[in-house]
Design an enzyme around this catalytic site. Structure first.
Site, mmCIF file in Angstrom:
data_model
loop_
_atom_site.group_PDB
_atom_site.id
_atom_site.type_symbol
_atom_site.label_atom_id
_atom_site.label_comp_id
_atom_site.label_asym_id
_atom_site.label_seq_id
_atom_site.Cartn_x
_atom_site.Cartn_y
_atom_site.Cartn_z
ATOM 1 N N GLN A 126 0.773 -1.247 0.092
ATOM 2 C CA GLN A 126 0.022 -0.185 -0.064
ATOM 3 C C GLN A 126 0.939 1.110 0.045
ATOM 4 O O GLN A 126 1.678 1.496 0.726
ATOM 5 C CB GLN A 126 -0.795 0.025 1.240
ATOM 6 C CG GLN A 126 -1.695 1.251 1.426
ATOM 7 C CD GLN A 126 -2.427 1.118 2.882
ATOM 8 O OE1 GLN A 126 -2.260 0.156 3.638
ATOM 9 N NE2 GLN A 126 -3.100 2.260 3.202
ATOM 10 N N GLY A 127 0.869 1.867 -1.055
ATOM 11 C CA GLY A 127 1.618 3.386 -1.160
ATOM 12 C C GLY A 127 0.827 4.663 -1.045
ATOM 13 O O GLY A 127 0.246 5.176 -1.875
ATOM 14 N N SER A 129 1.226 6.776 2.452
ATOM 15 C CA SER A 129 2.231 7.549 3.370
ATOM 16 C C SER A 129 3.361 8.227 2.607
ATOM 17 O O SER A 129 3.817 7.503 2.221
ATOM 18 C CB SER A 129 2.341 6.961 4.668
ATOM 19 O OG SER A 129 1.357 6.368 5.219
ATOM 20 N N SER A 161 4.786 -1.399 3.878
ATOM 21 C CA SER A 161 5.066 -2.494 4.380
ATOM 22 C C SER A 161 5.233 -3.390 3.314
ATOM 23 O O SER A 161 4.399 -3.492 2.300
ATOM 24 C CB SER A 161 3.940 -2.904 5.497
ATOM 25 O OG SER A 161 3.670 -2.026 6.485
ATOM 26 N N GLU A 244 -14.488 -2.492 7.695
ATOM 27 C CA GLU A 244 -14.001 -3.444 8.820
ATOM 28 C C GLU A 244 -13.470 -2.679 9.995
ATOM 29 O O GLU A 244 -12.414 -2.972 10.769
ATOM 30 C CB GLU A 244 -12.576 -4.169 8.295
ATOM 31 C CG GLU A 244 -12.682 -4.957 7.077
ATOM 32 C CD GLU A 244 -13.865 -6.266 7.551
ATOM 33 O OE1 GLU A 244 -13.826 -6.623 8.715
ATOM 34 O OE2 GLU A 244 -14.554 -6.747 6.512
ATOM 35 N N GLU A 386 -4.413 9.731 18.265
ATOM 36 C CA GLU A 386 -4.756 11.094 18.295
ATOM 37 C C GLU A 386 -5.951 11.129 17.289
ATOM 38 O O GLU A 386 -6.951 11.936 17.423
ATOM 39 C CB GLU A 386 -3.805 12.049 18.089
ATOM 40 C CG GLU A 386 -2.672 12.139 19.268
ATOM 41 C CD GLU A 386 -1.811 11.085 19.429
ATOM 42 O OE1 GLU A 386 -1.775 10.046 18.455
ATOM 43 O OE2 GLU A 386 -1.315 10.898 20.424
HETATM 44 C C1 LIG Z 1 4.288 -0.528 11.363
HETATM 45 C C2 LIG Z 1 3.541 0.489 10.215
HETATM 46 C C3 LIG Z 1 3.233 0.000 9.075
HETATM 47 C C4 LIG Z 1 2.961 0.950 8.234
HETATM 48 N N1 LIG Z 1 2.532 0.587 6.857
HETATM 49 C C5 LIG Z 1 2.171 1.346 5.859
HETATM 50 C C6 LIG Z 1 1.761 1.165 4.507
HETATM 51 O O1 LIG Z 1 1.871 -0.313 4.144
HETATM 52 N N2 LIG Z 1 1.368 1.795 3.560
HETATM 53 C C7 LIG Z 1 1.350 3.243 3.944
HETATM 54 O O2 LIG Z 1 0.789 3.982 3.198
HETATM 55 N N3 LIG Z 1 1.601 3.601 5.458
HETATM 56 C C8 LIG Z 1 1.633 2.710 6.188
HETATM 57 N N4 LIG Z 1 2.270 3.248 7.432
HETATM 58 C C9 LIG Z 1 2.131 4.627 7.777
HETATM 59 C C10 LIG Z 1 0.869 4.994 8.759
HETATM 60 O O3 LIG Z 1 -0.152 4.967 8.090
HETATM 61 C C11 LIG Z 1 1.349 6.443 9.342
HETATM 62 O O4 LIG Z 1 2.580 6.314 10.072
HETATM 63 C C12 LIG Z 1 0.361 7.082 10.165
HETATM 64 O O5 LIG Z 1 -0.478 7.509 9.357
HETATM 65 C C13 LIG Z 1 0.879 8.514 10.638
HETATM 66 O O6 LIG Z 1 1.269 9.277 9.828
HETATM 67 P P1 LIG Z 1 2.778 9.930 10.179
HETATM 68 O O7 LIG Z 1 3.851 8.578 10.548
HETATM 69 O O8 LIG Z 1 3.177 10.741 9.171
HETATM 70 O O9 LIG Z 1 2.727 10.786 11.409
HETATM 71 P P2 LIG Z 1 2.256 11.945 11.542
HETATM 72 O O10 LIG Z 1 0.790 12.276 10.909
HETATM 73 O O11 LIG Z 1 3.112 13.167 11.161
HETATM 74 O O12 LIG Z 1 2.050 12.435 13.190
HETATM 75 C C14 LIG Z 1 3.060 12.528 14.139
HETATM 76 C C15 LIG Z 1 2.192 12.524 15.668
HETATM 77 O O13 LIG Z 1 1.259 13.896 15.411
HETATM 78 C C16 LIG Z 1 0.023 13.420 15.759
HETATM 79 N N5 LIG Z 1 -1.129 14.132 15.062
HETATM 80 C C17 LIG Z 1 -1.080 14.275 13.480
HETATM 81 N N6 LIG Z 1 -2.159 15.067 13.015
HETATM 82 C C18 LIG Z 1 -2.667 15.365 14.211
HETATM 83 C C19 LIG Z 1 -4.074 15.968 14.491
HETATM 84 N N7 LIG Z 1 -4.542 16.659 13.258
HETATM 85 N N8 LIG Z 1 -4.635 16.130 15.709
HETATM 86 C C20 LIG Z 1 -3.794 15.638 16.706
HETATM 87 N N9 LIG Z 1 -2.767 14.854 16.526
HETATM 88 C C21 LIG Z 1 -2.266 14.955 15.350
HETATM 89 C C22 LIG Z 1 -0.085 12.069 15.337
HETATM 90 O O14 LIG Z 1 -0.966 11.447 16.410
HETATM 91 C C23 LIG Z 1 1.409 11.429 16.001
HETATM 92 O O15 LIG Z 1 1.501 11.430 17.435
HETATM 93 C C24 LIG Z 1 2.598 2.293 8.578
HETATM 94 C C25 LIG Z 1 3.122 2.945 9.778
HETATM 95 C C26 LIG Z 1 3.674 2.046 10.814
HETATM 96 C C27 LIG Z 1 4.246 2.249 12.033
#
Ligand SMILES: Cc1cc2nc3c(=O)[nH]c(=O)nc-3n(C[C@H](O)[C@H](O)[C@H](O)COP(=O)(O)OP(=O)(O)OC[C@H]3O[C@@H](n4cnc5c(N)ncnc54)[C@H](O)[C@@H]3O)c2cc1C
Length: 399
Positions: A126-127, A129, A161, A244, A386
């Site tokens: 899944q692409g 993020s 992933s 789901e 959050e």
């Molecule tokens: C093990 C793992 C597998 C993953 N697999 C995939 C995958 O296969 N494909 C894919 O596309 N993505 C994948 N992801 C990415 C995942 O979807 C993102 O990590 C997640 O959506 C959070 O985005 P970020 O890491 O950019 O953090 P950010 O969005 O930058 O958030 C950083 C912090 O700020 C907080 N925050 C952000 N916005 C708000 C708001 N509006 N209000 C309050 N708090 C806020 C968050 O809660 C967090 O604590 C994976 C992540 C992990 C950890």
């Protein structure tokens, strides 16, 4: 909702158990990977066995080649598979992409991809993020520019992933920069063998490689691989993420973790006594049992809402995600503590034939530390806690 035991569901559970007893090859049993995908060959082998039985797609409607199971049946299936430790299925393709293709795909796209998902021959990642676009997904910048009957893709995805093992990727791209950010997003299917794609590993805190950075450098994608119309990517993503809710808590894994704690309670000794005889241990175990029972009830409630297509399922699913992932983190930490020295050793990839595996306590201990580390991410992936709280808060205003 009705809390009486569902006799139909009990019979279904027996059917699943009998199938697993008769069809799960011995060398595949107990092969479950904690929160991660099974090795490719195992996943494909198990997927073939399920497909032969007609259970290749537990999350799809019968008309789409799936089992047509109700939400509670799917939960029973997941629970029984987790209990005996079957290999995983390609959940991204099963739970996310499959329903999208069934709802929005062209006949040609369905014919090209669905049979390979069912057989396990083609695996997906899944692409979505990007650096700086996780929670605020609509801000994504990976660009796709139309050039004749192709799109030219440039940009970077992160946390992808299993990109290193995937055959194809379903990708969110920006096709229009002039409109509202949600309206400029499109949904593309891309063959990972296309020139210009580079996958770079990210090794996570559990010591494993399941995450990646994925780069796109002038990647040419046939325009026929666009799902829906140009600019419909956000609508499709909302559909995909709105599936789901009842599984958001990962109840099967919670149950598995509790079973391990219970097992330790009577088998592991400290200071001459089994752990259960220690007051704090027994109290904490009772708390976990109570919390898990509450979550199991909530799962039933969300499943009932989902079955009725109630919009409340969305916010309730967020409550489940928060409660379930926080409990799993607590339980996996507790399990590592309870194992003492055994829990202090991390085995990044459990080795077959490991001499230590013959010793019962090491058998439990060898994956516990990894599980504890991996679960730190559970309050992030699938939408952070959050973000889930924001969904709950917004739904309160809509009441
Ligand atoms: C093990 C793992 C597998 C993953 N697999 C995939 C995958 O296969 N494909 C894919 O596309 N993505 C994948 N992801 C990415 C995942 O979807 C993102 O990590 C997640 O959506 C959070 O985005 P970020 O890491 O950019 O953090 P950010 O969005 O930058 O958030 C950083 C912090 O700020 C907080 N925050 C952000 N916005 C708000 C708001 N509006 N209000 C309050 N708090 C806020 C968050 O809660 C967090 O604590 C994976 C992540 C992990 C950890």
């Amino acid at each position: 909702m009705d809390f009486q035991p569902d006799l139909g569901l009990a019979a279904f559970r027996e059917e699943v158990r009998a199938f697993l007893r008769d069809n799960l090859p011995e060398d595949l049993a107990g092969r479950i990977r904690i929160g991660t995908r099974s090795p490719r060959a195992e996943l494909t082998r198990w997927q073939c066995i399920l497909n032969e039985k007609g259970w290749g797609a537990p999350y799809w409607a019968k008309a789409d080649g799936g089992t047509g199971w109700a939400v509670l049946q799917r939960l029973v299936f997941d629970e029984e598979c987790t209990a005996v430790g079957t290999p995983s299925q390609d959940t991204g393709a099963q739970k996310l992409l499959g329903p999208v293709l069934n709802a929005f795909g062209t006949p040609a796209q369905k014919a090209e991809h669905l049979p390979h998902i069912l057989s396990g021959a083609r695996q997906w990642c899944q692409g979505f993020s990007e650096p700086g676009s996780g929670s605020d997904l609509a801000s994504l910048r990976t660009r796709a520019v139309r050039d004749g009957d192709q799109y030219v893709v440039n940009g970077q995805k992160i946390w992808t992933s299993y990109a290193h093992r995937a055959d194809w990727i379903f990708l969110l791209v920006r096709t229009d920069t002039e409109v509202r950010k949600q309206a400029g997003i499109s949904f593309l299917l891309v063959d990972m063998k296309t020139p210009g794609i580079t996958v770079r590993p990210i090794v996570s805190i559990d010591g494993c490689h399941h995450l990646n950075e994925t780069f796109f450098d002038n990647v040419r994608v046939p325009a026929r691989n666009l799902v829906g119309a140009e600019g419909e990517g956000w609508k499709i993503t909302k559909f995909l993420l709105n599936n789901e809710h009842a599984t958001a808590a990962d109840l099967p894994m919670l149950r598995r973790c509790l079973t391990q704690i219970r097992m330790l309670a009577t088998r592991r000794c400290q200071g001459g006594n089994v752990l259960l005889e220690r007051h704090e241990f027994a109290l904490q175990l009772a708390r976990f049992e109570a919390e898990l029972a509450a979550i199991a009830t909530l799962v039933q409630r969300v499943a009932a809402l989902e079955q009725d297509h109630s919009p409340a399922a969305h916010a309730m699913g967020s409550i489940l995600k928060i409660r379930g992932t926080e409990l799993l983190q607590k339980m996996s930490g507790f399990l590592a503590d309870a194992l003492g020295d055994y829990g202090a050793v991390a085995y990044p990839i459990p080795q077959e034939g490991d001499a230590a595996a013959a010793l019962p306590m090491q058998e439990v201990g060898r994956s516990v530390a990894n599980e504890m580390f991996f679960r730190r991410a559970s309050t992030i992936y699938g939408g952070t806690s959050e973000v889930q709280r924001s969904i709950i808060a917004k739904s309160m205003f809509q009441l």
